[in-house]
Design a protein around this motif. Structure first.
Motif, PDB file in Angstrom:
ATOM      1  N   LEU A 179       0.852  -1.194   0.000  1.00 54.14           N
ATOM      2  CA  LEU A 179       0.000   0.000   0.000  1.00 54.14           C
ATOM      3  C   LEU A 179       0.886   1.241   0.000  1.00 54.14           C
ATOM      4  CD1 LEU A 179      -2.844   1.249   0.179  1.00 54.14           C
ATOM      5  CD2 LEU A 179      -2.639   1.150   2.668  1.00 54.14           C
ATOM      6  N   PRO A 180       1.155   1.827  -1.173  1.00 60.46           N
ATOM      7  CA  PRO A 180       1.988   3.033  -1.217  1.00 60.46           C
ATOM      8  C   PRO A 180       1.395   4.137  -0.344  1.00 60.46           C
ATOM      9  CG  PRO A 180       1.594   2.178  -3.421  1.00 60.46           C
ATOM     10  CD  PRO A 180       0.697   1.409  -2.505  1.00 60.46           C
ATOM     11  N   GLU A 181       2.257   4.893   0.306  1.00 63.51           N
ATOM     12  CA  GLU A 181       1.779   5.945   1.195  1.00 63.51           C
ATOM     13  C   GLU A 181       0.921   6.963   0.452  1.00 63.51           C
ATOM     14  OE1 GLU A 181       3.479   9.327   4.289  1.00 63.51           O
ATOM     15  OE2 GLU A 181       4.871   7.914   3.354  1.00 63.51           O
ATOM     16  N   THR A 182       1.222   7.214  -0.827  1.00 59.56           N
ATOM     17  CA  THR A 182       0.440   8.178  -1.592  1.00 59.56           C
ATOM     18  C   THR A 182      -1.014   7.762  -1.753  1.00 59.56           C
ATOM     19  OG1 THR A 182       1.318   7.112  -3.586  1.00 59.56           O
ATOM     20  CG2 THR A 182       2.341   9.181  -2.906  1.00 59.56           C
ATOM     21  N   LEU A 183      -1.287   6.451  -1.658  1.00 56.38           N
ATOM     22  CA  LEU A 183      -2.663   5.965  -1.783  1.00 56.38           C
ATOM     23  C   LEU A 183      -3.303   5.656  -0.439  1.00 56.38           C
ATOM     24  CD1 LEU A 183      -2.597   3.535  -4.853  1.00 56.38           C
ATOM     25  CD2 LEU A 183      -3.447   5.881  -4.752  1.00 56.38           C
ATOM     26  N   SER A 184      -2.561   5.768   0.640  1.00 55.73           N
ATOM     27  CA  SER A 184      -3.066   5.343   1.944  1.00 55.73           C
ATOM     28  C   SER A 184      -4.304   6.125   2.380  1.00 55.73           C
ATOM     29  CB  SER A 184      -1.969   5.480   3.007  1.00 55.73           C
ATOM     30  OG  SER A 184      -1.541   6.830   3.127  1.00 55.73           O
ATOM     31  N   ALA A 185      -4.367   7.416   2.045  1.00 53.83           N
ATOM     32  CA  ALA A 185      -5.512   8.236   2.459  1.00 53.83           C
ATOM     33  C   ALA A 185      -6.812   7.758   1.831  1.00 53.83           C
ATOM     34  CB  ALA A 185      -5.267   9.700   2.103  1.00 53.83           C
ATOM     35  N   TYR A 186      -6.712   7.071   0.692  1.00 53.23           N
ATOM     36  CA  TYR A 186      -7.913   6.582   0.017  1.00 53.23           C
ATOM     37  C   TYR A 186      -8.316   5.195   0.510  1.00 53.23           C
ATOM     38  CZ  TYR A 186      -6.644  10.460  -2.923  1.00 53.23           C
ATOM     39  OH  TYR A 186      -6.309  11.712  -3.354  1.00 53.23           O
ATOM     40  N   PHE A 187      -7.441   4.567   1.294  1.00 60.76           N
ATOM     41  CA  PHE A 187      -7.751   3.276   1.905  1.00 60.76           C
ATOM     42  C   PHE A 187      -8.107   3.456   3.372  1.00 60.76           C
ATOM     43  CE2 PHE A 187      -6.244  -0.527   4.230  1.00 60.76           C
ATOM     44  CZ  PHE A 187      -7.125  -1.452   3.694  1.00 60.76           C
ATOM     45  N   ILE A 188      -7.284   4.219   4.101  1.00 60.09           N
ATOM     46  CA  ILE A 188      -7.558   4.533   5.502  1.00 60.09           C
ATOM     47  C   ILE A 188      -8.292   5.872   5.506  1.00 60.09           C
ATOM     48  CG2 ILE A 188      -6.540   4.693   7.810  1.00 60.09           C
ATOM     49  CD1 ILE A 188      -3.984   3.443   6.583  1.00 60.09           C
ATOM     50  N   LEU A 189      -9.554   5.837   5.187  1.00 58.49           N
ATOM     51  CA  LEU A 189     -10.338   7.046   4.929  1.00 58.49           C
ATOM     52  C   LEU A 189     -10.582   7.828   6.210  1.00 58.49           C
ATOM     53  CD1 LEU A 189     -12.073   8.843   3.117  1.00 58.49           C
ATOM     54  CD2 LEU A 189     -13.975   7.266   3.490  1.00 58.49           C
ATOM     55  N   ASP A 190     -10.229   9.094   6.181  1.00 60.94           N
ATOM     56  CA  ASP A 190     -10.430  10.000   7.311  1.00 60.94           C
ATOM     57  C   ASP A 190     -11.596  10.926   6.982  1.00 60.94           C
ATOM     58  OD1 ASP A 190     -10.353  11.859   9.287  1.00 60.94           O
ATOM     59  OD2 ASP A 190      -8.191  12.178   9.229  1.00 60.94           O
ATOM     60  N   GLY A 191     -12.742  10.696   7.596  1.00 61.70           N
ATOM     61  CA  GLY A 191     -13.941  11.470   7.303  1.00 61.70           C
ATOM     62  C   GLY A 191     -13.809  12.950   7.560  1.00 61.70           C
ATOM     63  N   GLU A 192     -12.881  13.350   8.462  1.00 64.57           N
ATOM     64  CA  GLU A 192     -12.725  14.761   8.763  1.00 64.57           C
ATOM     65  C   GLU A 192     -12.154  15.546   7.593  1.00 64.57           C
ATOM     66  OE1 GLU A 192     -10.757  15.657  12.399  1.00 64.57           O
ATOM     67  OE2 GLU A 192     -11.784  14.086  13.530  1.00 64.57           O
ATOM     68  N   TYR A 193     -11.573  14.842   6.633  1.00 65.64           N
ATOM     69  CA  TYR A 193     -10.939  15.526   5.504  1.00 65.64           C
ATOM     70  C   TYR A 193     -11.691  15.313   4.195  1.00 65.64           C
ATOM     71  CZ  TYR A 193      -7.035  16.155   8.701  1.00 65.64           C
ATOM     72  OH  TYR A 193      -6.252  16.500   9.766  1.00 65.64           O
ATOM     73  N   LEU A 194     -12.961  14.944   4.275  1.00 67.27           N
ATOM     74  CA  LEU A 194     -13.732  14.686   3.056  1.00 67.27           C
ATOM     75  C   LEU A 194     -13.821  15.907   2.149  1.00 67.27           C
ATOM     76  CD1 LEU A 194     -16.715  12.415   4.156  1.00 67.27           C
ATOM     77  CD2 LEU A 194     -14.852  11.845   2.604  1.00 67.27           C
ATOM     78  N   GLU A 195     -13.872  17.091   2.759  1.00 67.33           N
ATOM     79  CA  GLU A 195     -14.003  18.308   1.965  1.00 67.33           C
ATOM     80  C   GLU A 195     -12.829  18.481   0.997  1.00 67.33           C
ATOM     81  OE1 GLU A 195     -14.428  23.155   2.633  1.00 67.33           O
ATOM     82  OE2 GLU A 195     -14.508  21.780   4.331  1.00 67.33           O
ATOM     83  N   LYS A 196     -11.639  18.052   1.434  1.00 63.13           N
ATOM     84  CA  LYS A 196     -10.443  18.195   0.606  1.00 63.13           C
ATOM     85  C   LYS A 196     -10.002  16.853   0.022  1.00 63.13           C
ATOM     86  CE  LYS A 196      -8.755  22.012   3.477  1.00 63.13           C
ATOM     87  NZ  LYS A 196      -7.646  22.495   4.342  1.00 63.13           N
TER      88      LYS A 196
END
Length: 217
Positions: A179-196
């Motif tokens: 899991l490349p770090e660049t894609l981690s945000a799309y796998f470990i989804l953080d709802g607080e950052y949905l706007e961005k």
């Protein structure tokens, strides 16, 4: 590459990470059984579940600002140790990618020595001194044991009975293959950052190229 179909978390085990004193384990249902929901009030530690996952994978914490001024190792646990004893904080995550399973673990160890204090700003008491060592905020007097702080990835294929070390590649390289770090945000989804969330779509292209070794048109 659809990571949601390719990778799933099986379980997370963690010990003495921030407000989580002692040992804890969180097991996730498979997709046939349903899904797992973590519920808690503000400050209960939901964001730190994301933090400990990122820390285990990449030695980073996306919610680092919220933890400013707090030790990464549980404060109460540290206080209860005798001077000279070794403190252990660890995270172990089991994931499945395709038919293979991986056990990813990161351990931080430090020696607790005598705490150091200074006069408080009011002059009526004393204040615990802190220091940053190897990137971690700790009470002054604690020393990180780099040679005992480890990062390890073990693998279990469908035909294997148990996990075994992966010897032909470094853990950091293997982590970026899983899991490349660049894609981690799309796998470990953080709802607080949905706007961005889709503000940096370039990360998706970079991550796919890292996995496939192909340049996208």
């Amino acid at each position: 590459v659809n990571l949601a179909e390719k990778i799933k978390i099986i379980s997370i085990e963690f010990e003495n990470y921030r407000q989580y004193m002692d040992y804890h384990k969180l097991e996730f249902k498979n997709r046939e059984e349903g899904f797992t929901v973590v519920v808690g009030e503000n400050g209960a530690g939901k964001s730190n579940l994301l933090n400990l996952t990122y820390w285990c994978f990449y030695k980073k914490e996306p919610h680092g600002k919220k933890n400013k001024g707090y030790y990464i190792i549980n404060n109460e646990y540290l206080k209860n140790l005798e001077n000279g004893q070794t403190a252990t904080m660890s995270v172990k995550i089991k994931i499945q990618k395709g038919s293979d399973q991986y056990q990813i673990s990161r351990i931080l160890k430090c020696v607790k020595n005598e705490y150091q204090y200074e006069k408080s700003e009011s002059g009526s008491g004393r204040k615990l001194k802190t220091t940053t060592t190897h990137g971690y905020l700790l009470p002054e007097g604690c020393e990180v044991l780099e040679n005992q702080s480890t990062f390890e990835i073990m693998k279990k294929q469908k035909s294997d009975l148990d996990f075994h070390p992966v010897r032909d590649v470094t853990p950091i390289t293997l982590m970026n293959e899983i899991l490349p770090e660049t894609l981690s945000a799309y796998f470990i989804l953080d709802g607080e950052y949905l706007e961005k969330f889709w503000g940096e779509i370039k990360k998706v292209e970079t991550g796919v190229e890292q996995i496939s070794q192909l340049h996208l048109v």
